[in-house]
Scaffold this motif. Structure first.
Motif, PDB file in Angstrom:
ATOM      1  N   ALA A 144      -1.512  -1.085 -12.845  1.00 32.01           N
ATOM      2  CA  ALA A 144      -1.177  -0.994 -11.219  1.00 32.01           C
ATOM      3  C   ALA A 144      -0.621  -2.307 -11.013  1.00 32.01           C
ATOM      4  O   ALA A 144      -1.602  -3.269 -11.047  1.00 32.01           O
ATOM      5  CB  ALA A 144      -2.289  -0.371 -10.408  1.00 32.01           C
ATOM      6  N   GLU A 177       0.895  -4.917  -8.247  1.00 33.69           N
ATOM      7  CA  GLU A 177       1.093  -5.044  -6.807  1.00 33.69           C
ATOM      8  C   GLU A 177       2.130  -6.171  -6.454  1.00 33.69           C
ATOM      9  O   GLU A 177       2.337  -6.271  -5.383  1.00 33.69           O
ATOM     10  CB  GLU A 177      -0.181  -5.382  -6.278  1.00 33.69           C
ATOM     11  CG  GLU A 177      -0.737  -6.903  -6.378  1.00 33.69           C
ATOM     12  CD  GLU A 177      -1.362  -7.138  -7.470  1.00 33.69           C
ATOM     13  OE1 GLU A 177      -1.322  -6.015  -8.533  1.00 33.69           O
ATOM     14  OE2 GLU A 177      -2.037  -8.083  -7.692  1.00 33.69           O
ATOM     15  N   GLY A 196      -6.530  -4.146 -11.858  1.00 29.07           N
ATOM     16  CA  GLY A 196      -6.853  -5.693 -12.004  1.00 29.07           C
ATOM     17  C   GLY A 196      -7.955  -5.869 -10.751  1.00 29.07           C
ATOM     18  O   GLY A 196      -8.574  -4.811  -9.975  1.00 29.07           O
ATOM     19  N   PRO A 197      -8.486  -6.965 -10.833  1.00 25.93           N
ATOM     20  CA  PRO A 197     -10.115  -7.404 -10.116  1.00 25.93           C
ATOM     21  C   PRO A 197      -9.593  -7.858  -8.685  1.00 25.93           C
ATOM     22  O   PRO A 197      -8.301  -7.705  -8.543  1.00 25.93           O
ATOM     23  CB  PRO A 197     -10.592  -8.632 -10.976  1.00 25.93           C
ATOM     24  CG  PRO A 197      -9.469  -9.260 -11.602  1.00 25.93           C
ATOM     25  CD  PRO A 197      -8.375  -8.033 -11.976  1.00 25.93           C
ATOM     26  N   GLU A 198     -10.251  -8.207  -8.041  1.00 27.55           N
ATOM     27  CA  GLU A 198      -9.921  -8.822  -6.623  1.00 27.55           C
ATOM     28  C   GLU A 198      -8.775  -9.498  -6.746  1.00 27.55           C
ATOM     29  O   GLU A 198      -7.969  -9.660  -5.781  1.00 27.55           O
ATOM     30  CB  GLU A 198     -11.130  -9.522  -5.869  1.00 27.55           C
ATOM     31  CG  GLU A 198     -12.334  -8.649  -5.547  1.00 27.55           C
ATOM     32  CD  GLU A 198     -13.264  -8.369  -6.780  1.00 27.55           C
ATOM     33  OE1 GLU A 198     -12.978  -9.006  -8.062  1.00 27.55           O
ATOM     34  OE2 GLU A 198     -14.479  -8.022  -6.516  1.00 27.55           O
ATOM     35  N   GLY A 254      -6.223  -9.772  -8.821  1.00 34.64           N
ATOM     36  CA  GLY A 254      -5.004  -9.303  -9.136  1.00 34.64           C
ATOM     37  C   GLY A 254      -4.703  -9.787 -10.663  1.00 34.64           C
ATOM     38  O   GLY A 254      -5.517 -10.380 -11.175  1.00 34.64           O
ATOM     39  N   LEU A 267       1.325   1.300  -6.038  1.00 35.95           N
ATOM     40  CA  LEU A 267       0.486   2.232  -5.230  1.00 35.95           C
ATOM     41  C   LEU A 267       0.756   2.206  -3.768  1.00 35.95           C
ATOM     42  O   LEU A 267       0.022   2.507  -2.972  1.00 35.95           O
ATOM     43  CB  LEU A 267      -1.199   1.906  -5.450  1.00 35.95           C
ATOM     44  CG  LEU A 267      -1.735   2.152  -6.520  1.00 35.95           C
ATOM     45  CD1 LEU A 267      -3.050   1.463  -7.001  1.00 35.95           C
ATOM     46  CD2 LEU A 267      -1.755   3.771  -6.735  1.00 35.95           C
ATOM     47  N   GLY A 268       2.122   1.601  -3.483  1.00 33.74           N
ATOM     48  CA  GLY A 268       2.461   1.614  -2.215  1.00 33.74           C
ATOM     49  C   GLY A 268       2.777   0.257  -1.738  1.00 33.74           C
ATOM     50  O   GLY A 268       2.430  -0.680  -2.158  1.00 33.74           O
ATOM     51  N   ARG A 317       0.768  -1.175   0.897  1.00 34.56           N
ATOM     52  CA  ARG A 317      -0.371  -1.875   1.159  1.00 34.56           C
ATOM     53  C   ARG A 317      -1.150  -2.408   0.015  1.00 34.56           C
ATOM     54  O   ARG A 317      -0.806  -1.658  -0.982  1.00 34.56           O
ATOM     55  CB  ARG A 317      -1.267  -0.793   1.887  1.00 34.56           C
ATOM     56  CG  ARG A 317      -0.594  -0.505   3.328  1.00 34.56           C
ATOM     57  CD  ARG A 317      -1.342   0.669   4.109  1.00 34.56           C
ATOM     58  NE  ARG A 317      -1.552   1.880   3.369  1.00 34.56           N
ATOM     59  CZ  ARG A 317      -0.408   2.719   3.171  1.00 34.56           C
ATOM     60  NH1 ARG A 317       0.588   2.677   3.873  1.00 34.56           N
ATOM     61  NH2 ARG A 317      -0.753   3.846   2.309  1.00 34.56           N
ATOM     62  N   LEU A 355      -4.232  -2.502  -1.838  1.00 28.15           N
ATOM     63  CA  LEU A 355      -5.574  -1.750  -1.936  1.00 28.15           C
ATOM     64  C   LEU A 355      -6.743  -2.526  -2.494  1.00 28.15           C
ATOM     65  O   LEU A 355      -6.392  -3.477  -3.245  1.00 28.15           O
ATOM     66  CB  LEU A 355      -5.361  -0.385  -2.621  1.00 28.15           C
ATOM     67  CG  LEU A 355      -4.240   0.459  -2.360  1.00 28.15           C
ATOM     68  CD1 LEU A 355      -4.503   1.563  -3.177  1.00 28.15           C
ATOM     69  CD2 LEU A 355      -4.357   0.831  -0.887  1.00 28.15           C
TER      70      LEU A 355
END
Ligand code: SAM
Length: 241
Positions: free
Chosen positions: A174, A176, A203-205, A207, A226-227, A229, A231
């Motif tokens: 994933a 982002e 990934g962690p907070e 990224g 994942l779009g 936004r 997450l």
């Protein structure tokens, strides 16, 4: 609950058509549920096999019984999803383990990445692992799974992407970033029927770094979005699984 009580036991407690239960499960059966001769049980080996059993005798510290039949658990998914989770802060991994167990994850690999923050001493690592595996077992019991998800030892990103890209399994990460990679459904459609084992890498907070993303891509791991936004890490893993 639905009548018959379910217990995870180890395979060594079952041999040629009989079972014996000692320890904490014994205490629960005898002193909490007050079960005895003639009562039915469902026994699970934690790997997807279930046994119908009936208690034939209860001694001081062990319950003995007969296996009536054996079957594959019908509450396991047909695909093995392995969640490689960038190590999150605080107790978030407890929540991720609980929710992903309910959703049907097969293994969870806590992963150290460039931006993951927690640092554990060896003894903390052992304690955390025991705690996480216990959470997985409790969640598996609560949601009546046949299998207890395996919580792997802490693993670093490089080793994980090598593992995920080596065994003929599918591996998705994933990502982002603004590259706007394809969605998961689209990606899965394009890889349909390639394998029943799928790594989902989250990934962690903070990224993933560009370097991590390009290492994964160089190993043939597909990026997905994942779009629009962003997450939270604990949401992303659940949505992906
Ligand atoms: N770099 C992100 C940012 O710009 O705020 C922070 C990382 S996000 C909180 C945690 C992880 O969840 C990401 O590394 C990624 O694996 C996954 N994730 C969250 N939202 C995503 C999205 N929209 N598309 C793909 N992955 C996402």
């Amino acid at each position: 609950g639905s009548g018959v009580h379910r217990f995870f036991i180890s395979e060594k407690d079952i041999c040629d058509g009989t079972f014996k239960i000692a320890g904490s499960a014994f205490h629960h059966i005898r002193n909490v549920l007050r079960l005895g001769k003639g009562d039915a049980l469902i026994l699970l080996d934690g790997k997807g096999t279930e046994y119908n059993g009936v208690i034939t005798s209860a001694e001081r510290d062990v319950v003995v019984g007969k296996i009536l039949d054996i079957r594959a658990s019908d509450s396991e998914p047909s695909v093995e999803v392995i969640l490689a989770q960038g190590l999150p802060k605080g107790e978030k991994l407890d929540l991720i383990i609980r929710m992903c167990t309910e959703i049907g994850v097969s293994e969870i690999i806590p992963m150290v990445t460039q931006r993951s923050l927690p640092k554990f001493t060896d003894s903390q690592r052992v304690k955390k692992h025991e705690r996480w595996q216990r959470i997985a077992e409790e969640a598996a019991k609560q949601c009546r799974r046949g299998k207890i998800p395996k919580i792997r030892e802490l693993c670093n990103f490089t080793d994980l992407v090598k593992e995920a890209s080596s065994q003929g399994t599918l591996a998705f990460m994933a990502w982002e970033s603004v590259h706007g990679s394809q969605g998961l459904h689209e990606l899965l459609e394009s890889k349909k029927n390639c394998s029943t084992r799928v790594y989902m890498i989250i990934g962690p907070e903070g990224g993933f770094s560009e370097e991590e993303a390009s290492l994964a891509e160089s190993l043939g791991i597909s990026m997905f979005s994942l779009g629009r936004r962003i997450l939270r890490t604990e949401t992303a893993g659940v949505v992906a699984v």
